[in-house]
Design a protein around this motif. Sequence first.
Motif, PDB file in Angstrom:
ATOM      1  N   ARG A 105      -3.730   1.362   1.336  1.00  0.00           N
ATOM      2  CA  ARG A 105      -3.214   0.385   0.370  1.00  0.00           C
ATOM      3  C   ARG A 105      -4.065  -0.874   0.461  1.00  0.00           C
ATOM      4  O   ARG A 105      -4.278  -1.423   1.542  1.00  0.00           O
ATOM      5  N   TYR A 106      -4.519  -1.333  -0.700  1.00  0.00           N
ATOM      6  CA  TYR A 106      -5.279  -2.578  -0.778  1.00  0.00           C
ATOM      7  C   TYR A 106      -4.383  -3.671  -1.321  1.00  0.00           C
ATOM      8  O   TYR A 106      -3.724  -3.492  -2.344  1.00  0.00           O
ATOM      9  N   SER A 155       5.639   2.116  -5.992  1.00  0.00           N
ATOM     10  CA  SER A 155       6.697   1.233  -6.481  1.00  0.00           C
ATOM     11  C   SER A 155       6.069  -0.025  -7.061  1.00  0.00           C
ATOM     12  O   SER A 155       4.864  -0.269  -6.904  1.00  0.00           O
ATOM     13  N   VAL A 156       6.871  -0.859  -7.707  1.00  0.00           N
ATOM     14  CA  VAL A 156       6.343  -2.058  -8.351  1.00  0.00           C
ATOM     15  C   VAL A 156       5.702  -2.992  -7.340  1.00  0.00           C
ATOM     16  O   VAL A 156       4.658  -3.601  -7.601  1.00  0.00           O
ATOM     17  N   ASP A 157       6.295  -3.125  -6.144  1.00  0.00           N
ATOM     18  CA  ASP A 157       5.727  -4.016  -5.135  1.00  0.00           C
ATOM     19  C   ASP A 157       4.719  -3.324  -4.220  1.00  0.00           C
ATOM     20  O   ASP A 157       4.122  -3.962  -3.349  1.00  0.00           O
ATOM     21  N   ARG A 160       6.342   1.205  -1.336  1.00  0.00           N
ATOM     22  CA  ARG A 160       6.551   2.649  -1.274  1.00  0.00           C
ATOM     23  C   ARG A 160       5.531   3.313  -2.188  1.00  0.00           C
ATOM     24  O   ARG A 160       5.257   2.824  -3.283  1.00  0.00           O
ATOM     25  N   VAL A 161       4.998   4.439  -1.750  1.00  0.00           N
ATOM     26  CA  VAL A 161       4.090   5.203  -2.598  1.00  0.00           C
ATOM     27  C   VAL A 161       4.298   6.683  -2.319  1.00  0.00           C
ATOM     28  O   VAL A 161       4.343   7.114  -1.165  1.00  0.00           O
ATOM     29  N   TYR A 162       4.467   7.445  -3.387  1.00  0.00           N
ATOM     30  CA  TYR A 162       4.561   8.899  -3.300  1.00  0.00           C
ATOM     31  C   TYR A 162       3.178   9.463  -3.609  1.00  0.00           C
ATOM     32  O   TYR A 162       2.474   8.958  -4.499  1.00  0.00           O
ATOM     33  N   TYR A 172       4.676  13.760  -0.750  1.00  0.00           N
ATOM     34  CA  TYR A 172       5.062  12.929   0.390  1.00  0.00           C
ATOM     35  C   TYR A 172       5.400  11.513  -0.060  1.00  0.00           C
ATOM     36  O   TYR A 172       4.990  11.063  -1.136  1.00  0.00           O
ATOM     37  N   LEU A 173       6.105  10.809   0.805  1.00  0.00           N
ATOM     38  CA  LEU A 173       6.410   9.393   0.625  1.00  0.00           C
ATOM     39  C   LEU A 173       5.890   8.618   1.821  1.00  0.00           C
ATOM     40  O   LEU A 173       6.143   9.000   2.971  1.00  0.00           O
ATOM     41  N   SER A 174       5.181   7.538   1.551  1.00  0.00           N
ATOM     42  CA  SER A 174       4.800   6.598   2.599  1.00  0.00           C
ATOM     43  C   SER A 174       5.550   5.293   2.354  1.00  0.00           C
ATOM     44  O   SER A 174       5.477   4.722   1.262  1.00  0.00           O
ATOM     45  N   ASP A 175       6.286   4.853   3.374  1.00  0.00           N
ATOM     46  CA  ASP A 175       7.006   3.575   3.273  1.00  0.00           C
ATOM     47  C   ASP A 175       6.884   2.848   4.611  1.00  0.00           C
ATOM     48  O   ASP A 175       6.073   3.222   5.459  1.00  0.00           O
TER      49      ASP A 175
END
Length: 696
Positions: free
Chosen positions: A312-313, A350-352, A355-357, A375-378
Amino acid sequence: MGCAWIRNIGVACALSVVIGFSTAPALATPLPGSPLTAAPGVPGNGRAWELVTMPDSVAASLYPQVSVLPDGNTIVFSTVGVLPGYPTRPDNFPAALSTRGATGWQVSVPLFSGSEHPDHPRPLAFAADLQTAIWTGDGEGGKRSLFFRGPDGAFTRLSEDGVTTDGGFLGADPNLQRVIFTSRDHLLPTDAGRVEGASVYERAGRTLRQLDLASDGSLLSECGSLGKAVSADATRVYFTADPSCTGHDSHVFVAEVGAPTHEASVSRCTSDCGAPANVAFAAATPSGSSAFLLTKQRLTDGDTNDTTDLYRYDAASDDLTLLTAASGGSGPVPYEEGRNPTDPPVAWPSVDGKRVYFLAAKPGESEKLGQPGLYLSDGSGVHLVDSSREAMVVGLSPSGRELVLETPSALTADDLDDQSDIYRYDAVTGSFTRISTGPSGGNGSIPASVGSAVPRVAALPNVPFRATSADTSRIFFFTAERLLAADRNDVSDVYEWTAGNLSLVSAGTGPRPSFLMGASEDGSTVLFETADALLASDRDGEDLDYYVARIGGGFPEPPPAAEPCPCTASPPSRSQLDRSTPASAGATDARIRMARLSAAARRRIVATGRITLLVEVPRGGRLSAKASARVGRRSRPIAAASARLKEAGPVSLSMRLARPARARLARGHDLQVHLALRLSGLAATERTQFKLEGTK
């Protein structure tokens, strides 16, 4: 009439071979001036049907290229053939707007003024006034260009020398005052060193600026750049470039208003960094505050493997965060498609961005790469959501907590079939709710889907297809399975799920299927396609139409046709009949019927280059068939045939594919064929479409 006539000419008759044959119960209310009848009742959840497309028959037919604007009050769609009032006769898919007014939906076509306007035009983005717009079309010399359409209807080019590809448009702010696009042409002195590929440009008012430049004003790559994402306000743009032009040195860059372009994917690793590798762009949040990158390169010290990882950047801090990290390569490996603009998504944030699937490892790869799936990364780590590589993300709430997906996996104990279903996932509780089930069904060998049966295309690139409300509290899908008692036919119908309740969006009673075509941002308006007449105002003789089911909607309908008085001594005059009933009216079976083309029949078409149709006509007359498909950039006629018939009954009609169509199939390209059958004396046209798969 059944299938006996088909058996007599040697065609198998399994599973409703003939289009339109149905044992559904008859509908109740006759429609004035039409052989059809209106479906009883209205959909549930406080919705009412509204007819979006033209109520009467026209020469044009719907092409599945449609977008519902976020407020649900405007729908942009395309047609095969030109609607009345179109100022030119383009041979690709002309666009139309249907806008909701005080008395109903009004279809309009673009009106051009000024000395220059595009040929074969297609809209790309509209401002709120629906007059200011970005269009693509052929300009002088046939060069594909981008045009700005002002409120006065006049067109001006975004660039002096044109934009050469349809994909040139990347995004714009809501008022279309800042437009981001790519061009292979050399538009500014700063791009003179580019020898191939395209550059990324920003047009703000009358100012044109090149974005893929280093801080010193030099080109980032002589081979050009690929635009990837534009923020909702068009102030932040992500793109990729390969400075070495080797194909093995791709990087991700970000350009921001008021700041020099800089690299987002620059390595932060300080020790044991491994070999350099390409960095691919996966996704960005709507504001562009976060972007997600895929690479085998170790960009941070926490990355200790040599498999593909997801980062994530953060644009504000210019930091990179490793999201997938497992020593020895035992964790999920993100799927690395997404290098090209036309590739399907591989990540959904997600908007912020917290979270990213994402999709992980292809099936069949080494087990050490981890289990394939979604997968989900949170903040708490990486979690497997669904182990099926066929899982498709349907919707995501702004926080990313609620995910809607279509999958063949049985994710709840009550899912007892192996067909695809719609689920809603809660990332906090880790629980699933099956959406595509009801008191009358949900476990038959029948799939539920949001779009696989209709290969639709977004009419506006920045208004994607939506199958849920933005918060996922309303979810829409279609299935031929009867999930509610009100669904009394055996064809596809559109359903809505909200707050645990299931309701029909389409009628559930007519002989023709209904398919989901999109929804507004809040879910109050849902668009679907059907050839059934649901309202008395629909008088087009079973042509395909778009309807919306709108919460609190509905318009007054024309009164039903008056029944003749039984005591009348003499019948109405011919002129009276002509005014009340069109020539096409008559028995409900007065229409052309055509046998479906099976998969084997479609393969024979590809192998032989000849289409053979099995047709039943209700009367004698001249029967004509025309097939068209997109060959290259335009829709072209690819086959035609006609026959003079003396009487009603079955007929076999054969036609040869045109050479360009045969050549395209031989090169391995697919063709989406649109077929129209007409019989003299009948106003209704039988239309269908099917896919021919290339052989290479």
